[in-house]
Design a protein around this motif. Structure first.
Motif, PDB file in Angstrom:
ATOM      1  N   PRO C  73       0.789  -1.238   0.119  1.00 23.58           N
ATOM      2  CA  PRO C  73      -0.094  -0.005   0.039  1.00 23.58           C
ATOM      3  C   PRO C  73       0.875   1.144  -0.308  1.00 23.58           C
ATOM      4  O   PRO C  73       1.923   1.255   0.548  1.00 23.58           O
ATOM      5  N   LEU C  74       0.458   2.168  -0.631  1.00 23.63           N
ATOM      6  CA  LEU C  74       1.061   3.495  -0.789  1.00 23.63           C
ATOM      7  C   LEU C  74       2.401   3.645  -1.160  1.00 23.63           C
ATOM      8  O   LEU C  74       3.258   4.601  -1.076  1.00 23.63           O
ATOM      9  N   TRP C  88       0.465   2.833  -6.001  1.00 20.62           N
ATOM     10  CA  TRP C  88      -0.709   2.215  -5.408  1.00 20.62           C
ATOM     11  C   TRP C  88      -1.624   2.969  -5.062  1.00 20.62           C
ATOM     12  O   TRP C  88      -1.494   4.013  -4.338  1.00 20.62           O
ATOM     13  N   LEU C  89      -3.120   2.900  -5.508  1.00 19.69           N
ATOM     14  CA  LEU C  89      -4.005   3.855  -4.831  1.00 19.69           C
ATOM     15  C   LEU C  89      -5.002   2.926  -4.015  1.00 19.69           C
ATOM     16  O   LEU C  89      -5.528   3.663  -3.026  1.00 19.69           O
ATOM     17  N   LYS C 158       6.932   7.071  -1.311  1.00 16.53           N
ATOM     18  CA  LYS C 158       5.578   6.929  -0.688  1.00 16.53           C
ATOM     19  C   LYS C 158       4.742   7.840  -1.867  1.00 16.53           C
ATOM     20  O   LYS C 158       4.837   8.828  -2.306  1.00 16.53           O
ATOM     21  N   VAL C 160       0.337   9.222  -1.663  1.00 16.08           N
ATOM     22  CA  VAL C 160      -0.708   9.006  -0.961  1.00 16.08           C
ATOM     23  C   VAL C 160      -1.891   9.845  -1.548  1.00 16.08           C
ATOM     24  O   VAL C 160      -1.839  11.184  -1.819  1.00 16.08           O
TER      25      VAL C 160
END
Lengths: 102, 1005, 207, 416
Positions: C73-74, C88-89, C158, C160
């Protein structure tokens, strides 16, 4: 403001990224046409609204857009667990009584 | 006036930096390091305000956030006025201008004071509930006079010239309060690697250490403070926020801090773009609460006369600001710490008349010290009345039996100008109580300590720990616990040592009995700001108010801007005594944010003015601006409403735009419609479940209109969906519905039908949409496209891909106007190019830009609904007469279907969508006009429906409307009436809602 | 009927593209601006949907893009050579950013490699990317988003999706010293005005 | 009952206020009553008052787990208006309004009902359509109201920013001159005093913990002070209604949500009307003490915590600063939350239940305070006769089954 663990993003995020979506585990009747008006009303409108342990659905609206469930105390606002769609809660009002907590 | 009360040395002020300021129009001077309160006291200003209800003269009582009286209006210009500034928390700056908030003609001689004196006995708590009732019509008049007395300061008349800021932070450890406990905690945590924030509401760190007489490691405590501050400042993981009040504690360790960034410098931020204050939104893993304890005043008669103060404030003014606020002091106390004020007073070279101690045998170290210094101690006694009106002139003292609540023996009158009182200490528990944790009574400490809050550790005074060494130790230990719980390790640390001392046991001293009964004695104030007296509380209990919440509400105890920081516990203790209960039985009250008031501006932050809410623009927005469009707010979008030419009115512009569409060609920026790309093999099945109509047979490049309901059967959205491939659809939604519908689809997919293979993605912003509509649309488009536009090769309700103005485009032949229409969709970055390319042919084809108003007229002429205007959440597809859009025999019981067969949705006389033609063609009915069948009936009339949309149609040459009318579908040709506010009754005939081209020939050319 | 419509949406010659911020003018923030904002207009953006538990999906994406599919994730993966990235969303959603003009070939490459249930959607017209750098760039983010942008929580690599003022944005940290913001077209003007406003106290340059 | 008057005040002043009587007794519960009201808030106390005064039923107990008027009566923004859209709702709230207009005299207790007028602002064209629709309906229902343009709004409320330069300019408003505010605590106390004087037992600090039902008929309630019998029980417990219903084995279409409000520090009078905006989302009035009383939206999650989330407060104050830019430098003093029981159609439930003798009055959402007199009045009638008062009849729980909802959402947005 709640601090909510998103089970998909795998981290805690601030409440304003999320939206509450009401009571969890409200399933649409499989065969609506065979439902009585009372059963349909129950599905549409009638909710548990407990004071204490509550299972509710949230969506990570501005994050991953995924829906998930949360077990939360509606008085203390403590979040006891989050779990993905299709999963069942580990903590329930009954389990709390049985487990002797609180 | 010179600073008569200023000592020539000592204090933490900078005597080399003199500051000029005015108070009530008079000029004074103070020094850098002063607060407005310390500077006023230095200048011998006794009366700083008038009380709210009785207009009694009031002076400064405290030195911090607890101050109830010294509430001033600040600001030297109109725009920079600030109401209700606590003088004790306002740093002095050059040119500061302050005024008392009450008092006319001035604070020293207030005309209202007379009313207070004469009417006082009638103005007990709740007096207004008992009078001004008759006649009922007079209350508004009475109220006008009551309101004249309302309020403390005033709001400015001009807009705020300052800006405000928000700053979001996360940390491992937030320490609230930078006194000894907080600093010990910060020092402990500092080198662990944890992210630490420490804040304090005062101008500088140190808390009580700035005022204490106790040395640390044998040196003045302030030296240790400087040393710690230096160490913390050098650490990148530690953020220090002085002048920063933690004003609210919220769930899951979310804390709001208000940092005053320029309020100590000037009325208005001195540097451009500088925020006057900043709200920090802190999410902390652990919070250490080091907010200390607040000394309570003692309740005795006339305890509000200027010159009555709390002991710790007297010490603070002397030690920190080098100001002795009087000449002759009497201390009345029930604990040792009250003695410090007398010692400090004497050390400053002024006279201490006596220390009056309610304890029979006071014997702590400070008591001994006072004795050694020759200060007279009157044990077993208390001050029961202050003498004087505008300044204390004396104290009346007698022996006291607190258990029997009576005075004993002779009265001694002491001459003095200052009475310092100490009833004990109340831990500052507010923040810990903000999320509902009730404070817990600690009998030993005679005070409430914080209830348990997850992730919050109280230390030092707030936990009723007072000896300095223990305070430091508690801060240290809390930090160890907090940091280790966050997974960090600590480096050893040596705490400084204070000289310990023996403290005598404190007595519980709240209200001092008087020679007369409480109801007959001179006023004994409990809450100074709201003029709540012991007699008032007594009256409340007499009248049956037995819950502390009732007492508070009936008397207004604790409802002031100080939130009862000085008065609440005294009020509770008095209530408890009157009801014969203990304090914990009487209960504590709930504390709510804010701890101290925060300006609206600071809370709003940067989300004000032009940044209040986003404005969403389409790719053609700049063109619309240049063309002089008027805009309509639709959700957050700015949509062109109409495009006036010259001095055209809206009516004229819309008529012109309508004619252009019906006769030539118009163009609408339709980019704001929601667009959702749907892919996956179950897309078609999914559409059939969420739309009311059928999707199984929709062929490639075919478009279909769809209605969407909630499961209660009520229409929620509509739009056209196009089949781009067998597993690929493009859905459009209403402008307002875009985000909600995407979430709606996801909701059903994720929660009910995860087995369906389908993905939804928003492409609203990706595609820009321009709608060209009118008889000339085909010719216009053919100028710039390679798509075969021939009637039979590109039919109505079809979609084509091709080049438009050298840009790849998807063109949909759908129509919301009833005219020949092409909706051109291009990647939004190219939209302006295509739009302008169309306008290169403006004159040839009479291309006319139109806005939402014209769109509404044109669609209404065709009877096309607008969800949210012609529907209101109580309208079914059948009510709209759209049975053609309902797939009754679809295999899946689509969303909304079941609800349509409930008794109420089956009623024949439901409100149904119809058209209305006013009998007078010039009339344009009012949207929202209510419809009746019988205009002659009496009010209340039986209303049968209302007008949902109404316009003048240049094409029809008359006004026309859409309406929801009970049983309307069966009432074609009947006449209905609309009685209006001005007495006019409009008359209209019910007709089909399709006014133009019912067969749809114009769009099919 | 073909299953999915794939459409090269890049314009032909002579077409002037306009970014969502085409209308705003530059800002100069003095000698040493604390914040430097730069718009990287006209990048290609694709939304990718699919099942990362399906190894053929993962390998297909890697094959097509020349970088592995981020399943953590992220996380943000970059292909420096191609100047492209994928982030990654959500468990079944990724954002691919490619050089402008290559989105169609990227989509085709993906469609060639992938089978079973997936989706690729071109969203290039709907976003723009702003880079933030300078000594106060992180401060501006602290003012604008509730997400914890402290480097310890937000390391390089990262990405987000979160709130940005009253809009939303994707915040990415592709390298030390640079932040990227991907904002939606219709909110771009608001985000720009917000950024300038929030940055002004530090001095801001916008090119 | 000791009558209150200005003369009385003067008389008592001479005796140092030592001879005021209790406003209500503190009775020991009897074994059995004709009617038990569960919940001693404004609505429950009003119900008891009208039962005794208008229905001749005086053997009544009000059972309150905390202190009288301690729930939403103590935690609202005190707005009173009756300009509801739908006929059923308008009839109920207008019935209430008429009672408000004589309430202080009726109770011999000044509830400070101040008819300073209520403005509901319109900021979009659709807002204005909704306003016109509602005001037209009000007028034909005999309820006062006018549609104002921005200039007229400015004249009524000069401190409001009516310029065209705001993000969502004020296009106009509905104006109900008879609307206003009242002193919330006084309403509870006035009804309590009135009911007590008529013989009603007000039993505080006593919690209902169970319902005793035999053969489908309620026969009393179990409380923390033992069983108390009655064959008619009316539950008027707002946010706690679902909890009580569960004791009787009934489910209600309710969700209890936090509704937050806040007050500023007291300032000199600057706003002498009530201003509400659904679009910008904030509402504001100024109390007689000088506080700006401000309401926020409902928090979206269920909550019994009497507090909501901070972003709601932030958004509300942003709205207030947008509407009243000169309030920017005024300080917010205190915020709090009530627990509002919301119905799917934003209208209340005044209804019998499947349990004979057991009635519920709940689901008032954000509209409870203004309805206090009317709600109590029609509910008293309903309890006394065992059938719904004509005004209460449309608010039966059956409407959720039949589909005959009275949807005030669509018309008025948030129905405060």
């Amino acid at each position: 403001m709640f601090h909510i663990y998103c089970p998909y993003c795998g981290e805690h995020r601030e409440e304003n990224e999320f939206r509450p979506k009401g009571q969890a585990h409200i399933m649409r009747p499989k065969d609506p046409e065979s439902c009585s008006d009372e059963e349909w009303a129950d599905y549409l409108f009638f909710r548990d609204n407990p004071k204490g342990i509550h299972h509710e659905m949230w969506v990570h609206a501005t994050g991953c857009r995924k829906f998930f469930n949360m077990t939360r105390d509606t008085v203390s606002y403590e979040i006891l667990e989050v779990y993905k769609m299709g999963e069942q809660p580990k903590i329930t009002a009954a389990s709390r009584v049985v487990g002797g907590e609180k | 006036m010179s600073q008569a009360n200023r000592l020539s040395q000592g204090g933490q002020i900078d005597r080399s930096k003199q500051i000029n300021f005015t108070f009530n129009g008079l000029r004074y001077t103070g020094y850098e390091g002063d607060t407005l309160a310390s500077a006023l006291l230095a200048n011998g200003v006794d009366i700083v305000n008038r009380s709210f209800k009785y207009s009694r003269p009031r002076g400064i009582v405290a030195s911090n956030a607890a101050e109830p009286n010294a509430i001033v209006q600040l600001g030297s210009t109109e725009a920079t006025q600030v109401p209700n500034v606590r003088a004790t928390q306002q740093a002095l700056y050059e040119g500061l201008s302050a005024r008392s908030t009450n008092g006319w003609p001035n604070v020293n001689n207030d005309a209202m004071g007379l009313v207070g004196k004469l009417g006082g006995p009638m103005m007990g708590p709740g007096f207004y509930y008992k009078t001004f009732m008759a006649p009922a019509s007079m209350w508004m008049t009475y109220e006008k006079f009551i309101r004249k007395a309302a309020g403390l300061g005033r709001a400015p008349n001009e807009n705020d010239p300052d800006i405000y800021d928000h700053y979001n932070r996360h940390c491992d450890l937030l320490i609230i309060g930078a006194g000894p406990a907080g600093l010990a905690a910060a020092l402990t945590a500092a080198n662990s690697g944890a992210r630490v924030i420490i804040c304090d509401e005062q101008e500088s760190f140190g808390g009580s250490l700035l005022e204490t007489a106790d040395p640390l490691n044998g040196k003045p405590a302030s030296e240790w403070v400087s040393q710690v501050v230096e160490q913390l400042a050098a650490n990148n993981d530690v953020l220090m926020l002085p002048r920063t009040t933690a004003n609210g504690y919220h769930d899951h360790n979310f804390v709001t801090l208000h940092e005053r960034r320029t309020e100590h410098l000037a009325d208005k931020a001195p540097i451009a773009h500088q925020a006057r204050s900043r709200m920090h939104h802190i999410r902390a893993k652990q919070v250490i609460l080091a907010t200390g304890a607040q000394e309570r005043p003692v309740v005795y008669a006339n305890n509000d006369v200027p010159g009555n103060m709390i002991c710790s404030a007297v010490s603070a003014y002397i030690r920190r600001y080098a100001v002795v606020p009087g000449q002759k002091l009497v201390v009345t106390t029930g604990n040792d710490s009250g003695y410090q004020a007398a010692l400090d007073w004497q050390a400053a070279g002024r006279e201490v008349v006596a220390i009056v101690d309610c304890r029979a045998n006071p014997d702590g170290d400070l008591v001994k010290q006072a004795r050694q210094k020759g200060i007279r101690i009157i044990a077993g006694s208390a001050v029961f009345e202050a003498k004087g009106s505008k300044r204390v002139t004396g104290a009346r003292v007698a022996a006291v039996d607190l258990n029997a609540f009576t005075l004993k023996g002779d009265v001694e009158d002491l001459g003095c100008d200052t009475i310092a009182s100490s009833g004990g200490f109340s831990p500052v528990v507010h923040l810990a109580a903000h999320t509902g944790a009730r404070p817990v009574w600690n009998e030993e400490a005679i005070g409430f300590v914080p209830g348990k809050v997850k992730g919050v550790i109280p230390v030092g005074g707030v936990d009723a720990i007072y000896p300095l060494n223990e305070v430091l130790q508690s801060g240290h230990q809390a930090a160890v616990q907090a940091i280790e719980s966050c997974g960090y390790t600590l480096t050893p640390l040596e705490l400084p040592k204070a000289t310990g001392r023996v403290e005598g046991k404190a007595a519980a001293l709240f209200q001092v009995p008087h020679l007369k009964s409480t109801s007959r004695a001179p006023k004994q104030f409990v809450d100074l700001q709201n003029d709540v007296t012991a007699a008032g509380i007594e009256l409340a209990t007499r009248e049956g108010f037995e819950s502390i919440e009732h007492v508070k509400r009936y008397t207004a105890l604790g409802f002031g801007t100080d939130q009862g920081k000085l008065g609440n516990i005294n009020g509770m203790a008095i209530t408890a005594r009157l009801l014969g209960r203990t304090i914990p039985e009487t209960g504590t009250t709930v504390f709510r944010p804010n701890y101290t008031g925060i300006t609206f501006g600071a809370i709003a932050g940067r989300h004000a003015g032009a940044l209040f809410d986003p404005e969403r623009y389409t790719a053609m927005h700049q063109w619309h601006l240049q063309r002089g469009a008027k805009f309509e707010d639709v959700g957050q979008w700015k949509r062109p409403w109409y495009f006036p030419i010259g001095n055209e009115t809206m009516h004229e512009a819309v008529a012109r735009e309508c004619r252009a569409v019906r006769e030539q060609v118009g163009i609408l920026d339709a980019s704001t419609l929601g667009k959702i790309d749907i892919q996956g093999k179950d897309s078609r099945d999914f559409l059939a479940r969420v739309y009311t109509n059928k999707w199984a047979q929709l062929g490639l490049n075919k478009c279909r209109y769809g209605l969407m309901c909630k499961d209660d059967g009520m229409v929620m959205d509509d739009g056209v969906t196009t089949c781009l491939g067998d597993n690929h659809f493009l859905m459009t939604t209403t402008t307002g519905g875009a985000a909600g519908i995407l979430e709606w689809l996801e909701l059903w997919h994720q929660t009910e039908w995860p087995e369906l293979e389908v993905y939804f993605n928003s492409v609203t912003d990706h595609w820009a949409t321009m709608t060209i509509t009118g008889p000339n649309a085909r010719d216009l488009l053919s100028e710039i496209t390679d798509i075969d536009l021939a009637k039979d090769s590109f039919k109505f309700m079809e979609c084509r891909e091709g080049m438009v103005a050298n840009v790849p485009a998807r063109v949909y032949r759908i129509s919301f106007t009833g005219e020949l229409t092409y909706e051109i969709n291009v990647q939004a970055n190219y939209a302006m190019h295509v739009w302008k390319a169309l306008f290169e042919h403006e004159e040839t084809y009479g291309l006319t830009p139109y806005g939402t108003e014209t769109m509404h007229v044109l669609r209404a002429e065709k009877g096309f609904i607008i969800v949210g205007q012609d529907t209101d959440g109580s309208v079914t597809p059948e009510d709209l007469g759209m049975q053609w859009c309902v797939g009754y025999d679809k295999p899946f019981s689509w969303i909304g279907k079941r609800a349509l067969s409930r008794p109420d949705t089956r009623r024949k006389d439901r409100k149904q969508l119809v058209g209305l033609l006013p009998s007078d063609p010039k009339v344009v009915l009012e949207e929202g006009a209510q419809i009746v069948f019988d205009p002659k009936q009496q009010v209340p009339m039986k209303m049968k429906g209302h007008v949902t949309s109404s316009y003048y149609s240049p094409t029809l040459g008359q006004g026309f409307a859409l309406a929801l009318v009970m049983g309307g579908a069966e009432r074609m040709g009947e006449t209905v009436f609309m009685p209006m506010a001005d007495g006019t009754v409009y008359e209209a005939k019910i007709v089909s809602p399709i006014f133009l081209d019912p067969k749809g020939e114009r769009q099919n050319v | 009927m073909s299953n999915v419509a794939v459409f090269d949406q890049n314009a032909g010659i002579g077409v002037l593209a306009e970014s969502p911020l085409a209308h705003v003018s530059g800002v100069k923030g003095g000698h040493t601006p604390g914040v430097v904002i730069h718009e990287k207009a006209f990048l290609g953006y694709l939304t990718l949907r699919g099942n990362s538990a399906d190894s053929s999906f993962c390998s297909g994406v890697e094959q097509a893009l020349g970088m592995p599919l981020p399943t953590e994730p992220l996380s943000l993966h970059q292909n420096q050579q191609k100047g492209s990235s994928i982030q990654w969303l959500s468990p079944d959603e990724w954002l691919i950013v490619v050089q402008g003009g290559t989105e169609y070939e990227t989509e085709m490459a993906l469609r060639t490699e992938l089978s079973s249930h997936f989706a690729v959607v071109n969203i290039s017209g709907g976003q723009t990317l702003l880079t933030l750098s300078g000594s106060a760039a992180q401060d501006v983010l602290h003012k604008s988003t509730v997400y914890d942008v402290h480097p310890r929580n937000f390391p390089v690599g990262k990405a987000v999706a979160t709130n940005f003022a009253k809009a939303t944005a994707i915040i990415r940290r592709p390298s030390e010293g640079t932040w990227e913001l991907i904002v939606r077209r219709s909110f771009a003007d608001y985000c720009y005005r917000w950024l300038i406003d929030a940055s002004q106290e530090f001095g801001v340059d916008y090119e | 009952m000791q009558r209150y008057s200005g003369f009385g005040l003067a008389k008592h002043a001479l005796t140092h206020n030592e001879n005021w009587q209790r406003m209500w007794r503190n009775p020991v519960p009897k074994k059995k009553y004709d009617v038990i009201i569960v919940g001693g808030g404004g609505h429950g106390l009003a119900t008891a008052y009208y039962l005794a005064k208008e229905c001749g039923v005086t053997n009544v107990a009000v059972i309150e787990k905390g202190w009288l008027g301690g729930g939403n009566t103590a935690r609202n923004t005190t707005i009173v208006r009756s300009n509801y859209l739908w006929d059923e709702a308008a009839a109920l709230y207008e019935h209430s309004m008429k009672l408000w207009e004589g309430l202080s005299l009726d109770l011999n207790y000044n509830v400070m009902f101040s008819q300073r007028g209520v403005l509901n602002l319109g900021h979009t064209l659709q807002d204005m359509r909704d306003i016109q629709r509602r005001v037209n309906a009000n007028r034909l229902n005999g309820i006062d109201g006018e549609v104002l343009d921005a200039q007229q709004v400015k004249e009524i409320c000069p401190v409001l920013d009516c310029s065209p330069n705001t993000r969502y300019p004020v296009l106009g408003a509905s104006w109900q001159p008879r609307g206003g505010v009242a002193r919330h605590d006084a309403v509870a106390w006035g009804y309590a005093r009135g009911a007590d004087a008529l013989g009603v037992d007000l039993i505080q600090q006593t919690e209902v913990v169970g319902m005793r039902i035999e053969d489908g008929q309620i026969i009393g309630v179990e409380t923390t002070r033992g069983f108390i019998g009655a064959e008619t029980v009316g539950c008027v417990a707002a946010g706690n209604s679902s909890v009580l219903a569960k004791m009787a084995g009934i489910k209600l279409p309710l969700e209890s949500h936090p509704l937050q409000a806040l007050v500023s520090e007291p300032i000199k009078p600057v706003l002498d009307t009530v201003v509400m905006s659904n679009h910008v989302h904030g509402y504001c009035s100024q109390s007689d003490k000088g506080d700006l009383v401000i309401g926020a939206g409902i928090d979206g999650y269920n909550g019994y915590g009497q507090r909501g989330s901070y972003p709601t407060i932030e958004h509300t104050l942003q709205a207030i600063v947008e509407m009243f830019p000169t309030f920017s430098r005024v300080r917010m003093n205190r915020q709090w939350g009530g627990i509002v029981d919301t119905c799917p159609d934003a209208c209340p439930i005044l209804s019998a239940t499947p349990v004979k003798g057991l009635f519920f009055n709940c689901g008032w959402g954000t509209g409870g305070f203004k309805a206090t007199p009317g709600s109590g009045n029609v509910f008293a009638w309903t309890l006394a006769k065992g059938v719904a008062h004509p005004i209460a009849a449309p608010f039966s729980i059956d409407r959720f089954v039949s589909g005959k909802l009275i949807d005030e959402h669509g018309a008025a947005g948030v129905a405060h």
